[in-house]
Design an enzyme around this catalytic site. Structure first.
Site, PDB file in Angstrom:
ATOM      1  N   SER A 230       0.852  -1.197   0.000  1.00 18.89           N
ATOM      2  CA  SER A 230       0.000   0.000   0.000  1.00 18.89           C
ATOM      3  C   SER A 230       0.881   1.238   0.000  1.00 18.89           C
ATOM      4  CB  SER A 230      -0.921   0.004   1.220  1.00 18.89           C
ATOM      5  OG  SER A 230      -1.648   1.208   1.221  1.00 18.89           O
TER       6      SER A 230
ATOM      7  N   HIS B   4      -0.890  -0.812  -4.417  1.00 18.86           N
ATOM      8  CA  HIS B   4      -2.215  -0.439  -3.906  1.00 18.86           C
ATOM      9  C   HIS B   4      -2.244   1.063  -3.646  1.00 18.86           C
ATOM     10  CE1 HIS B   4      -6.028  -1.329  -1.840  1.00 18.86           C
ATOM     11  NE2 HIS B   4      -5.646  -0.469  -0.904  1.00 18.86           N
TER      12      HIS B   4
ATOM     13  N   ASP C  62      -4.518   4.163  -2.284  1.00 14.33           N
ATOM     14  CA  ASP C  62      -5.719   4.541  -1.526  1.00 14.33           C
ATOM     15  C   ASP C  62      -6.140   5.949  -1.889  1.00 14.33           C
ATOM     16  OD1 ASP C  62      -6.289   2.270   0.255  1.00 14.33           O
ATOM     17  OD2 ASP C  62      -4.255   2.641   0.962  1.00 14.33           O
TER      18      ASP C  62
ATOM     19  N   MET D   3      -8.837   8.826  -1.101  1.00 10.93           N
ATOM     20  CA  MET D   3      -9.843   9.245  -0.121  1.00 10.93           C
ATOM     21  C   MET D   3     -10.026  10.763  -0.182  1.00 10.93           C
ATOM     22  SD  MET D   3      -8.015   7.648   3.233  1.00 10.93           S
ATOM     23  CE  MET D   3      -6.821   6.323   3.117  1.00 10.93           C
TER      24      MET D   3
ATOM     25  N   HIS E  89      -8.082   1.900  -4.669  1.00 13.52           N
ATOM     26  CA  HIS E  89      -9.115   1.641  -3.663  1.00 13.52           C
ATOM     27  C   HIS E  89      -9.782   2.978  -3.339  1.00 13.52           C
ATOM     28  CE1 HIS E  89      -9.851   0.433   0.844  1.00 13.52           C
ATOM     29  NE2 HIS E  89     -10.974   0.578   0.175  1.00 13.52           N
TER      30      HIS E  89
ATOM     31  N   MET F 275     -12.038   5.302  -1.449  1.00 14.11           N
ATOM     32  CA  MET F 275     -12.767   5.515  -0.200  1.00 14.11           C
ATOM     33  C   MET F 275     -13.434   6.876  -0.280  1.00 14.11           C
ATOM     34  SD  MET F 275     -10.070   3.748   2.355  1.00 14.11           S
ATOM     35  CE  MET F 275      -8.753   3.930   1.160  1.00 14.11           C
TER      36      MET F 275
ATOM     37  N   MET G 133     -12.274  -5.406   3.895  1.00 14.95           N
ATOM     38  CA  MET G 133     -11.489  -4.533   4.781  1.00 14.95           C
ATOM     39  C   MET G 133     -11.256  -5.250   6.102  1.00 14.95           C
ATOM     40  SD  MET G 133     -10.608  -1.745   3.260  1.00 14.95           S
ATOM     41  CE  MET G 133      -9.760  -1.084   4.693  1.00 14.95           C
TER      42      MET G 133
ATOM     43  N   GLY H 254      -9.357   4.097   6.268  1.00 15.98           N
ATOM     44  CA  GLY H 254      -8.962   5.472   6.584  1.00 15.98           C
ATOM     45  C   GLY H 254      -7.478   5.655   6.788  1.00 15.98           C
ATOM     46  N   PHE H 255      -6.865   4.748   7.527  1.00 20.07           N
ATOM     47  CA  PHE H 255      -5.463   4.938   7.877  1.00 20.07           C
ATOM     48  C   PHE H 255      -4.679   3.638   7.807  1.00 20.07           C
ATOM     49  CE2 PHE H 255      -7.854   8.244  10.005  1.00 20.07           C
ATOM     50  CZ  PHE H 255      -7.116   9.378   9.693  1.00 20.07           C
ATOM     51  N   GLY H 256      -3.391   3.777   7.517  1.00 20.16           N
ATOM     52  CA  GLY H 256      -2.493   2.628   7.602  1.00 20.16           C
ATOM     53  C   GLY H 256      -2.094   2.400   9.053  1.00 20.16           C
ATOM     54  N   GLY H 257      -1.481   1.273   9.311  1.00 19.17           N
ATOM     55  CA  GLY H 257      -0.920   1.016  10.639  1.00 19.17           C
ATOM     56  C   GLY H 257      -1.916   0.617  11.707  1.00 19.17           C
TER      57      GLY H 257
ATOM     58  N   ASP I 171      -7.218  -6.052   3.240  1.00 17.08           N
ATOM     59  CA  ASP I 171      -6.549  -4.754   3.332  1.00 17.08           C
ATOM     60  C   ASP I 171      -6.639  -4.225   4.759  1.00 17.08           C
ATOM     61  OD1 ASP I 171      -5.544  -2.219   2.917  1.00 17.08           O
ATOM     62  OD2 ASP I 171      -7.189  -1.529   1.648  1.00 17.08           O
ATOM     63  N   GLY I 172      -5.491  -4.106   5.400  1.00 19.81           N
ATOM     64  CA  GLY I 172      -5.423  -3.505   6.726  1.00 19.81           C
ATOM     65  C   GLY I 172      -4.822  -4.430   7.768  1.00 19.81           C
TER      66      GLY I 172
ATOM     67  N   SER J 119       2.223  -0.743   6.209  1.00 20.62           N
ATOM     68  CA  SER J 119       3.283  -0.510   7.191  1.00 20.62           C
ATOM     69  C   SER J 119       4.201  -1.710   7.367  1.00 20.62           C
ATOM     70  CB  SER J 119       2.689  -0.063   8.524  1.00 20.62           C
ATOM     71  OG  SER J 119       1.519  -0.757   8.804  1.00 20.62           O
TER      72      SER J 119
HETATM   73  C1  DX5 Z   1      -6.678   1.771   4.970  1.00 14.95           C
HETATM   74  C2  DX5 Z   1      -6.127   1.519   3.607  1.00 14.95           C
HETATM   75  C3  DX5 Z   1      -5.032   0.549   3.550  1.00 14.95           C
HETATM   76  C4  DX5 Z   1      -3.808   0.880   4.339  1.00 14.95           C
HETATM   77  C5  DX5 Z   1      -3.256  -0.402   4.854  1.00 14.95           C
HETATM   78  O1  DX5 Z   1      -7.873   2.426   4.853  1.00 14.95           O
HETATM   79  O2  DX5 Z   1      -7.176   1.044   2.765  1.00 14.95           O
HETATM   80  O3  DX5 Z   1      -4.695   0.248   2.200  1.00 14.95           O
HETATM   81  O4  DX5 Z   1      -2.805   1.544   3.623  1.00 14.95           O
HETATM   82  O5  DX5 Z   1      -2.159  -0.124   5.645  1.00 14.95           O
HETATM   83  P1  DX5 Z   1      -1.578  -1.165   6.677  1.00 14.95           P
HETATM   84  O6  DX5 Z   1      -1.118  -2.348   5.917  1.00 14.95           O
HETATM   85  O7  DX5 Z   1      -0.480  -0.408   7.341  1.00 14.95           O
HETATM   86  O8  DX5 Z   1      -2.685  -1.526   7.635  1.00 14.95           O
HETATM   87 ZN    ZN Z   2      -6.755   0.335   0.766  1.00 16.00          ZN
END
Ligand code: DX5
Ligand code: ZN
Length: 296
Positions: free
Chosen positions: A10, A35, A37, A39, A138, A140, A213, A218-221, A247-248, A270
């Protein structure tokens, strides 16, 4: 099982200032897809006085009293995004608050799907000039239809929209995504029942991937949610040849759960970008999927 393992770092976790070299690095490390994202955040919401129809436009982040032009009616309103509370319940609370007062909530001019802001078609277009890699987008956003044309032109490869915002127009969406030469996918948030995507897969003009999902978008990590694996298992049983993406929160400690449930497309932000040896993580993810497939 006929579906191929695809590992999709991602790019949300990459160094955005060096996107092209980050993309090259990931492809060299063995990534199948990148990937992306996409948003947006809301811009403003609209509220109207019940008495005199005076219109208010609230910018996000706004908190305060409303006093309308007829001066008879007032109420307290806030724009949830600016408060940092951006889930649906807060949006509803905002609505209730306004309804209790004398103002009519006329709807958001641009509604958020997630409380974050990332990249858009111009960035995809720039990146496309530097790589031939499959760009797994993706979306969002609440209005995916608006992005089909620009993303198609920009060079996106996959276009995955959320089922929660596409109940009325998924047929049109799929048709337009395909007509732009992109692979249509549908995503489900952790709280959305998997049955909601069945009509889109069973359709005469079907989506070609389901993204489950495994965190709130919304966020990575964020932390992987194991209870989302029931959806993956159910989908794999029903659709042995379908691309199922997760994903996530995916990484060496969670991949086995996803792989044994039947996921074959693995998004990892991450865990890949944060690793000392990203190539090793990519290869571990792929091996787990392939091994689970051999054992199934
Ligand atoms: C979250 C994103 C993901 C995100 C995943 O809304 O859709 O693609 O980047 O990040 P990790 O692998 O760090 O959870
Ligand atoms: Zn994503």
């Amino acid at each position: 099982m006929g579906v191929k393992a695809k590992i999709a770092p991602s790019m949300l976790s990459s160094d955005f200032a060096n996107l092209a070299s980050e993309a090259h690095r990931m492809v060299e490390f063995g990534a199948d897809w990148l990937h992306m994202d996409i948003m947006v955040r809301p811009l403003s919401s609209k509220i109207r006085c019940r008495n005199c129809s005076f219109n208010f436009t609230l910018q996000f982040g706004w908190v305060g009293f409303l006093l309308c032009s007829c001066s008879n009616f007032y109420g307290f309103a806030f724009s949830c995004v600016g408060l940092g509370n951006t889930d649906d319940s807060v949006l509803l609370a905002q609505y209730e608050l306004i309804k209790l007062s004398v103002f009519i909530f006329d709807g958001l001019l641009a509604v958020h799907f997630v409380p974050n802001l990332t990249i858009g078609a111009p960035v995809i277009e720039s990146l496309r000039k530097h790589t031939k890699a499959y760009l797994d987008c993706h979306l969002m956003v609440t209005n995916p239809l608006d992005y089909v044309e620009p993303l198609g032109k920009a060079g996106a490869s996959g276009f995955t929209f959320h089922v929660e915002v596409s109940k009325e127009n998924w047929q049109e969406l799929v048709q337009r995504i395909k007509s732009k030469g992109m692979k249509p996918g549908v995503a489900v948030k952790p709280g959305t029942p998997v049955e909601e995507v069945y009509p889109l897969i069973d359709s005469e003009n079907p989506v070609e991937m389901v993204l489950v999902m495994t965190v709130e978008p919304g966020f990575g990590g964020q932390k992987f949610m194991p209870n989302t694996m029931d959806k993956v298992r159910t989908l794999r049983k029903k659709y042995p040849e379908l691309d199922i993406e997760v994903d996530g929160g995916l990484g060496p400690s969670t991949i086995e759960m996803a792989a044994s449930a039947g996921a074959n497309c693995i998004v990892a932000g991450s865990s890949v970008f944060g690793a000392a040896e990203p190539a090793q993580v990519i290869s571990l993810l792929r091996n787990s999927v392939e091994e689970a497939q051999r054992n199934s």
